[in-house]
Each structure stands twice: as structure tokens, then as C-alpha cells.
Write a protein that holds these residues in place. Sequence first.
Motif, PDB file in Angstrom:
ATOM      1  N   UNK A   1       0.855  -1.123  -0.108  1.00 11.91           N
ATOM      2  CA  UNK A   1      -0.045   0.076   0.007  1.00 11.91           C
ATOM      3  C   UNK A   1       0.679   1.134  -0.021  1.00 11.91           C
ATOM      4  N   UNK A   2       1.259   1.733  -1.329  1.00 12.40           N
ATOM      5  CA  UNK A   2       1.924   2.995  -1.249  1.00 12.40           C
ATOM      6  C   UNK A   2       0.975   4.396  -1.595  1.00 12.40           C
TER       7      UNK A   2
ATOM      8  N   UNK B   1       2.848  16.743 -11.752  1.00 10.18           N
ATOM      9  CA  UNK B   1       3.966  16.735 -12.492  1.00 10.18           C
ATOM     10  C   UNK B   1       5.232  16.146 -11.648  1.00 10.18           C
ATOM     11  N   UNK B   2       5.176  16.447 -10.167  1.00 10.25           N
ATOM     12  CA  UNK B   2       5.898  15.903  -9.285  1.00 10.25           C
ATOM     13  C   UNK B   2       6.128  14.544  -9.234  1.00 10.25           C
ATOM     14  N   UNK B   3       5.229  13.747  -9.496  1.00  9.29           N
ATOM     15  CA  UNK B   3       5.429  12.256  -9.255  1.00  9.29           C
ATOM     16  C   UNK B   3       6.075  11.811 -10.618  1.00  9.29           C
ATOM     17  N   UNK B   4       6.369  12.426 -11.897  1.00 10.10           N
ATOM     18  CA  UNK B   4       6.972  12.129 -12.627  1.00 10.10           C
ATOM     19  C   UNK B   4       8.425  11.811 -12.074  1.00 10.10           C
ATOM     20  N   UNK B   5       9.108  12.370 -11.192  1.00  7.44           N
ATOM     21  CA  UNK B   5      10.310  12.375 -10.644  1.00  7.44           C
ATOM     22  C   UNK B   5      10.359  11.278  -9.745  1.00  7.44           C
TER      23      UNK B   5
ATOM     24  N   UNK C   1      11.153   7.650  -8.497  1.00  8.65           N
ATOM     25  CA  UNK C   1      12.030   6.520  -9.175  1.00  8.65           C
ATOM     26  C   UNK C   1      10.939   5.200  -9.284  1.00  8.65           C
ATOM     27  N   UNK C   2      10.906   4.647 -10.391  1.00 12.96           N
ATOM     28  CA  UNK C   2      10.209   3.487 -10.738  1.00 12.96           C
ATOM     29  C   UNK C   2       8.793   3.700 -10.445  1.00 12.96           C
ATOM     30  N   UNK C   3       8.081   4.738 -10.331  1.00 12.54           N
ATOM     31  CA  UNK C   3       6.677   4.667  -9.995  1.00 12.54           C
ATOM     32  C   UNK C   3       6.246   4.602 -11.652  1.00 12.54           C
ATOM     33  N   UNK C   4       6.560   4.774 -12.547  1.00 12.04           N
ATOM     34  CA  UNK C   4       5.981   4.511 -13.857  1.00 12.04           C
ATOM     35  C   UNK C   4       6.097   3.075 -14.324  1.00 12.04           C
ATOM     36  N   UNK C   5       7.042   2.266 -13.565  1.00 12.29           N
ATOM     37  CA  UNK C   5       6.957   0.846 -13.643  1.00 12.29           C
ATOM     38  C   UNK C   5       5.880   0.106 -12.636  1.00 12.29           C
ATOM     39  N   UNK C   6       5.438   0.669 -11.783  1.00 15.25           N
ATOM     40  CA  UNK C   6       4.477   0.132 -10.937  1.00 15.25           C
ATOM     41  C   UNK C   6       3.165   0.599 -11.437  1.00 15.25           C
ATOM     42  N   UNK C   7       2.745   1.435 -12.132  1.00 10.20           N
ATOM     43  CA  UNK C   7       1.654   1.848 -12.504  1.00 10.20           C
ATOM     44  C   UNK C   7       1.556   1.960 -14.146  1.00 10.20           C
ATOM     45  N   UNK C   8       0.601   0.849 -14.569  1.00 15.88           N
ATOM     46  CA  UNK C   8       0.725   1.042 -15.744  1.00 15.88           C
ATOM     47  C   UNK C   8       0.125   2.258 -16.625  1.00 15.88           C
ATOM     48  N   UNK C   9       0.531   2.628 -17.846  1.00 19.00           N
ATOM     49  CA  UNK C   9       0.331   3.937 -18.374  1.00 19.00           C
ATOM     50  C   UNK C   9       0.384   5.067 -17.602  1.00 19.00           C
ATOM     51  N   UNK C  10       1.463   5.045 -17.106  1.00 19.73           N
ATOM     52  CA  UNK C  10       1.746   6.411 -15.839  1.00 19.73           C
ATOM     53  C   UNK C  10       1.464   7.730 -16.333  1.00 19.73           C
TER      54      UNK C  10
ATOM     55  N   UNK D   1      -2.023   1.706  -4.769  1.00 18.74           N
ATOM     56  CA  UNK D   1      -1.254   2.921  -4.972  1.00 18.74           C
ATOM     57  C   UNK D   1      -2.085   4.071  -4.883  1.00 18.74           C
ATOM     58  N   UNK D   2      -2.087   4.703  -3.917  1.00 25.20           N
ATOM     59  CA  UNK D   2      -2.787   6.051  -3.654  1.00 25.20           C
ATOM     60  C   UNK D   2      -2.144   7.396  -4.096  1.00 25.20           C
ATOM     61  N   UNK D   3      -2.573   8.110  -5.082  1.00 24.22           N
ATOM     62  CA  UNK D   3      -1.967   9.313  -5.336  1.00 24.22           C
ATOM     63  C   UNK D   3      -2.827  10.560  -4.923  1.00 24.22           C
ATOM     64  N   UNK D   4      -2.241  11.463  -4.000  1.00 26.18           N
ATOM     65  CA  UNK D   4      -3.185  12.539  -3.581  1.00 26.18           C
ATOM     66  C   UNK D   4      -2.491  14.051  -3.810  1.00 26.18           C
ATOM     67  N   UNK D   5      -3.264  14.786  -4.631  1.00 26.60           N
ATOM     68  CA  UNK D   5      -2.379  16.000  -4.843  1.00 26.60           C
ATOM     69  C   UNK D   5      -3.094  17.080  -3.849  1.00 26.60           C
TER      70      UNK D   5
END
Length: 208
Positions: free
Chosen positions: A67-68, A76-80, A82-91, A121-125
Motif C-alpha cells: 500500500x503505497x 507533475x512532481x510524481x514524474x520524478x 523513481x520507478x513509479x512509472x514501472x509500478x503503474x501501467x500507463x503512468x 497505489x494512492x495518489x493525492x494532490x
Amino acid sequence: MTEAGVEALFTRSDGSYAFARWGRPIVPVVFGVEEETLSVFKGAIEAVVTLADHRMAETDPELGANLLIFFCTAWSELRWVPNLDRLIAGFDGLLTRLEEAEANQYRVFRFDEAGAIRACFVLIRMDAHLQAVPAETLALSQAVQMMLLWSDRAFTDVSPLAVVGEGRVILKPEIAEVVRAAYDPVMPAAAGDASHALRLAARLGRAQ
């Protein structure tokens, strides 16, 4: 909570019924918050897990943490990270859609072979709206929403929380009952047929 009310909680905007609960102990990690807020979030998660009579653990043998939760002030901060784009398809495409929609939160679930939740994976802005929400309220709201695969419109108009006494927030009793019943050992870990809602509704008030 009626059978129709339960069914609505797990009926998606495309009309399909989709239910899933965690099939393994939950191992949370929170990024982008101060230590004080971190303890609030972990406390809220533990409270909901205890309510469900589920389990937490120090580590997940497959994923380490499953649970991340990521906080940011701009998508845009989440693009930096590391490896988040590998954890979430179509990031990258997802972030673009979130930016265009001016969304302030998003949850991505992964499932095991039985259809149970194996990761979230929970993303909160933290926009102006969420910044005005007390940490305890935000934490409890996120904790209940990651505990089950709810409908994408389950809580768009009505909060799962209630305010009691001097501004203290709790899960609404009917939502707490649904969570408890959903984790009853006799219930399936995942379901794609609305008949599941009938079985779930029948257990409300009995799952203690």
C-alpha cells in the motif's frame, strides 16, 4: 443499508458490478508528508484494518510494501519518483488525464489470481480543498477507500465519514458494517455478480 444501497457501492459507472477485498496483510508506506501526518495515516489505516478483522504486517514477501501512498502539490512532481512509472501501467497518460481533470486523488489497485487486492497505489494532490481538510479526516477517508474496491462513484456525492461530538470524525455506521461484512471469512475475496450484494446485505449487523 438496503441491498440496493450495498449494490450501488460496488456498481461502477459503466454498470458493471466489481467487488474485491485484500487477500494478504497490508503493508503501508506513505511518501511526501511530515512525521506527524505519517503517524495519523498509519493510525487510520490500522483502525480500519482492525475494524475489518484483517491484518497488517511489517513487510510483504513479494512487494515489500503493498500500500503505497504518495502526496504531491502538483501531479507533475510524481514524474520524478523513481520507478513509479514501472509500478503503474500507463503512468504518463494517467498523470496527463489527472492534470486535465484537475483531480486531487486517484487509486490504482492490483489483484492476485483469485481477484483479491494484492496492492494499492494512492495518489493525492494537496489542492486548496484538501489542504483545508484536517489530517485525521483525510487519513480516515483514504483508509476506508483503499480497504475495498468500491465503485468509482461510491463516495462522489456522499462522504463515508460522519462528524460526531467536537468535530471528531468516524466511519458512518452503515459503511463500517459493510466493511466488516465484506471481510467475513465466508464471503468471497472478489465478486463480479450483483448477487454478491444480496449476500453482503444479509450479513449487515451480524458481522461483529
